[in-house]
Scaffold this motif. Structure first.
Motif, short mmCIF file in Angstrom:
data_model
loop_
_atom_site.label_atom_id
_atom_site.label_comp_id
_atom_site.label_asym_id
_atom_site.label_seq_id
_atom_site.Cartn_x
_atom_site.Cartn_y
_atom_site.Cartn_z
N TRP A 1 -2.98 -3.30 0.28
CA TRP A 1 -4.27 -2.74 0.12
C TRP A 1 -4.18 -0.93 0.06
O TRP A 1 -4.54 -0.75 -0.62
CB TRP A 1 -5.21 -2.98 1.75
CG TRP A 1 -6.50 -1.97 1.13
CD1 TRP A 1 -6.54 -0.92 1.82
CD2 TRP A 1 -8.04 -2.49 -0.47
NE1 TRP A 1 -8.15 -0.40 1.98
CE2 TRP A 1 -8.78 -1.36 0.15
CE3 TRP A 1 -7.86 -3.57 -0.83
CZ2 TRP A 1 -10.09 -1.12 0.09
CZ3 TRP A 1 -9.28 -2.65 -1.41
CH2 TRP A 1 -9.64 -2.41 -1.17
N HIS A 2 -3.26 -0.71 1.48
CA HIS A 2 -2.88 0.81 1.23
C HIS A 2 -2.31 1.11 -0.34
O HIS A 2 -3.17 2.04 -0.48
CB HIS A 2 -2.27 0.95 2.31
CG HIS A 2 -2.02 2.78 2.31
ND1 HIS A 2 -0.73 3.51 2.24
CD2 HIS A 2 -3.17 3.44 2.91
CE1 HIS A 2 -1.07 4.33 3.08
NE2 HIS A 2 -2.67 4.74 3.92
N ALA A 3 -1.46 0.59 -0.96
CA ALA A 3 -0.57 0.69 -2.08
C ALA A 3 -1.63 0.70 -2.82
O ALA A 3 -1.27 1.30 -3.85
CB ALA A 3 0.91 0.08 -2.24
N VAL B 1 -1.87 2.80 -7.24
CA VAL B 1 -3.02 2.60 -8.38
C VAL B 1 -4.04 3.21 -9.27
O VAL B 1 -4.61 3.16 -9.57
CB VAL B 1 -3.14 0.49 -8.16
CG1 VAL B 1 -3.70 -0.31 -9.57
CG2 VAL B 1 -1.91 -0.51 -8.08
N LEU B 2 -4.99 2.54 -7.83
CA LEU B 2 -6.78 2.93 -8.15
C LEU B 2 -6.38 4.50 -8.54
O LEU B 2 -7.51 5.11 -9.76
CB LEU B 2 -7.17 2.97 -7.03
CG LEU B 2 -8.30 2.98 -7.07
CD1 LEU B 2 -8.99 2.38 -7.96
CD2 LEU B 2 -9.50 3.01 -5.73
N PRO B 3 -5.61 5.59 -8.16
CA PRO B 3 -6.07 7.43 -8.82
C PRO B 3 -5.13 7.46 -10.61
O PRO B 3 -5.58 7.61 -10.99
CB PRO B 3 -4.94 7.74 -7.38
CG PRO B 3 -4.88 6.91 -5.94
CD PRO B 3 -5.12 6.20 -6.99
N LEU B 4 -3.99 6.15 -10.27
CA LEU B 4 -3.39 6.48 -11.37
C LEU B 4 -4.12 5.88 -13.10
O LEU B 4 -4.22 6.07 -14.02
CB LEU B 4 -2.17 5.68 -11.54
CG LEU B 4 -0.69 6.09 -10.91
CD1 LEU B 4 0.38 5.62 -10.52
CD2 LEU B 4 -0.80 7.87 -10.81
N ARG C 1 5.35 -0.08 -0.92
CA ARG C 1 5.24 -1.28 0.56
C ARG C 1 6.39 -1.16 1.09
O ARG C 1 6.66 -1.24 2.26
CB ARG C 1 5.28 -2.91 -0.34
CG ARG C 1 3.94 -2.83 -1.16
CD ARG C 1 2.87 -3.01 -0.34
NE ARG C 1 3.06 -4.41 0.46
CZ ARG C 1 3.27 -5.45 0.32
NH1 ARG C 1 2.95 -5.87 -0.55
NH2 ARG C 1 3.56 -6.18 0.49
N SER C 2 7.62 -0.62 0.58
CA SER C 2 8.70 -0.50 0.87
C SER C 2 8.76 0.48 2.58
O SER C 2 9.63 0.49 3.26
CB SER C 2 10.57 -0.26 0.50
OG SER C 2 9.80 1.46 -0.77
#
Length: 305
Positions: free
Chosen positions: A214-216, A221-224, A207-208
């Motif tokens: 959503w992109h973050a 999150v989704l791949p991890l 985010r920073s």
């Protein structure tokens, strides 16, 4: 002096090594009870049933014999009713897995990211409470909801939205709804720990750098959380493809899947050999799903096994 010290150190190392081996041997004794239970109550009965699959199908005969034949498997793959049941079992289980992931991931994400312990505990209790009721009771509850005279059709008929009851039961839709209701908590529980283990600083760093929320989520999150997704999907698939109660109650014996055929051949017709052959096909299908899961896990982990 140096030689004596070296001899002392060598003896000490040997003593430590002997103690480590003895300790490991003692630890193995803890595994023996579980191994014996697994051997006696799973391996031997399963192997005996699988052995029956290669005997000639004779009604009422359970004893194994040395005559090996593949007639049972030829019958399965040459009759449309049986190999269509294999395909039907697979795609129904795949749809159930996708539906559980669609509904379960947001709930697991909310529980994992909830900071207040009391709120997280309440959500976990709601997830686990559905697992406290017997499967048959839960299916009868769905029948009250989805039946032709159930709550949904009754309400729609009363308000004039429909003129005839919707076919919500005794079909594939009813079986899928029942399986999702049964297996959804397993998907949620598989995802919560994985999502909770993802450090929030990773999202904050994205985010920073200008990434949207959503992109973050999609890139971090989704791949991890993929290990939890794969494990939950595999668990849901295994529970769905081997379920007998849900297709029997929600499908009304009209949705023919492999467990229904196994029950009919063994309990109704008494042809244990042919029922065992269908069980072997079901087992091989589940093993194939595990192999696909393993390959997917290797790819998502960068080739590490």
């Amino acid at each position: 002096m140096a030689i004596a010290q070296a001899d002392t150190m060598t003896q000490t190392e040997k003593r430590k090594g002997s103690m480590a081996v003895l300790q490991d041997f003692r630890l193995w004794w803890l595994v023996i009870p579980a191994f014996l239970v697994f051997l006696v109550f799973f391996v031997i009965p399963t192997a005996s049933l699988f052995g029956l699959a290669f005997n000639k199908s004779v009604a009422g005969v359970i004893a194994l014999n040395s005559h090996i034949t593949f007639d049972n498997f030829v019958r399965i793959f040459t009759r449309a009713s049986y190999y269509e049941s294999i395909l039907r079992s697979i795609w129904i289980s795949a749809i159930v897995g996708a539906a559980c992931l669609f509904f379960g991931y947001p709930l697991a994400y909310v529980i994992a990211k909830t900071v207040k312990p009391s709120r997280a505990t309440l959500l976990m209790i709601l997830v686990l409470s559905s697992m406290q009721l017997d499967m048959v009771i839960r299916m009868y509850g769905l029948m009250v909801l989805l039946g032709d005279n159930g709550l949904i059709n009754g309400f729609l008929l009363r308000v004039g939205a429909i003129t005839t009851p919707l076919p919500l039961m005794y079909n594939v839709f009813g079986v899928i709804v029942g399986l999702v209701q049964i297996t959804l908590p397993f998907m949620v529980l598989s995802l919560i720990g994985i999502i909770k283990a993802i450090h929030p600083s990773l999202e904050e760093a994205a985010r920073s750098l200008g990434a949207s929320r959503w992109h973050a989520f999609v890139t971090i999150v989704l791949p991890l959380s993929m290990p939890g997704i794969l494990a939950g999907t595999l668990l849901v698939f295994a529970l769905s493809i081997s379920s007998y109660v849900v297709p029997a109650l929600m499908g009304g014996w009209k949705v023919m899947v492999l467990p229904i055929h196994i029950y009919q051949q063994i309990a109704e017709v008494g042809r244990w050999q042919f029922g065992a052959a269908i069980a072997v096909v079901l087992f091989v299908t589940s093993i194939a799903a595990v192999a696909v899961y393993h390959q997917a896990a290797v790819r998502t982990s960068g080739g590490r096994t």
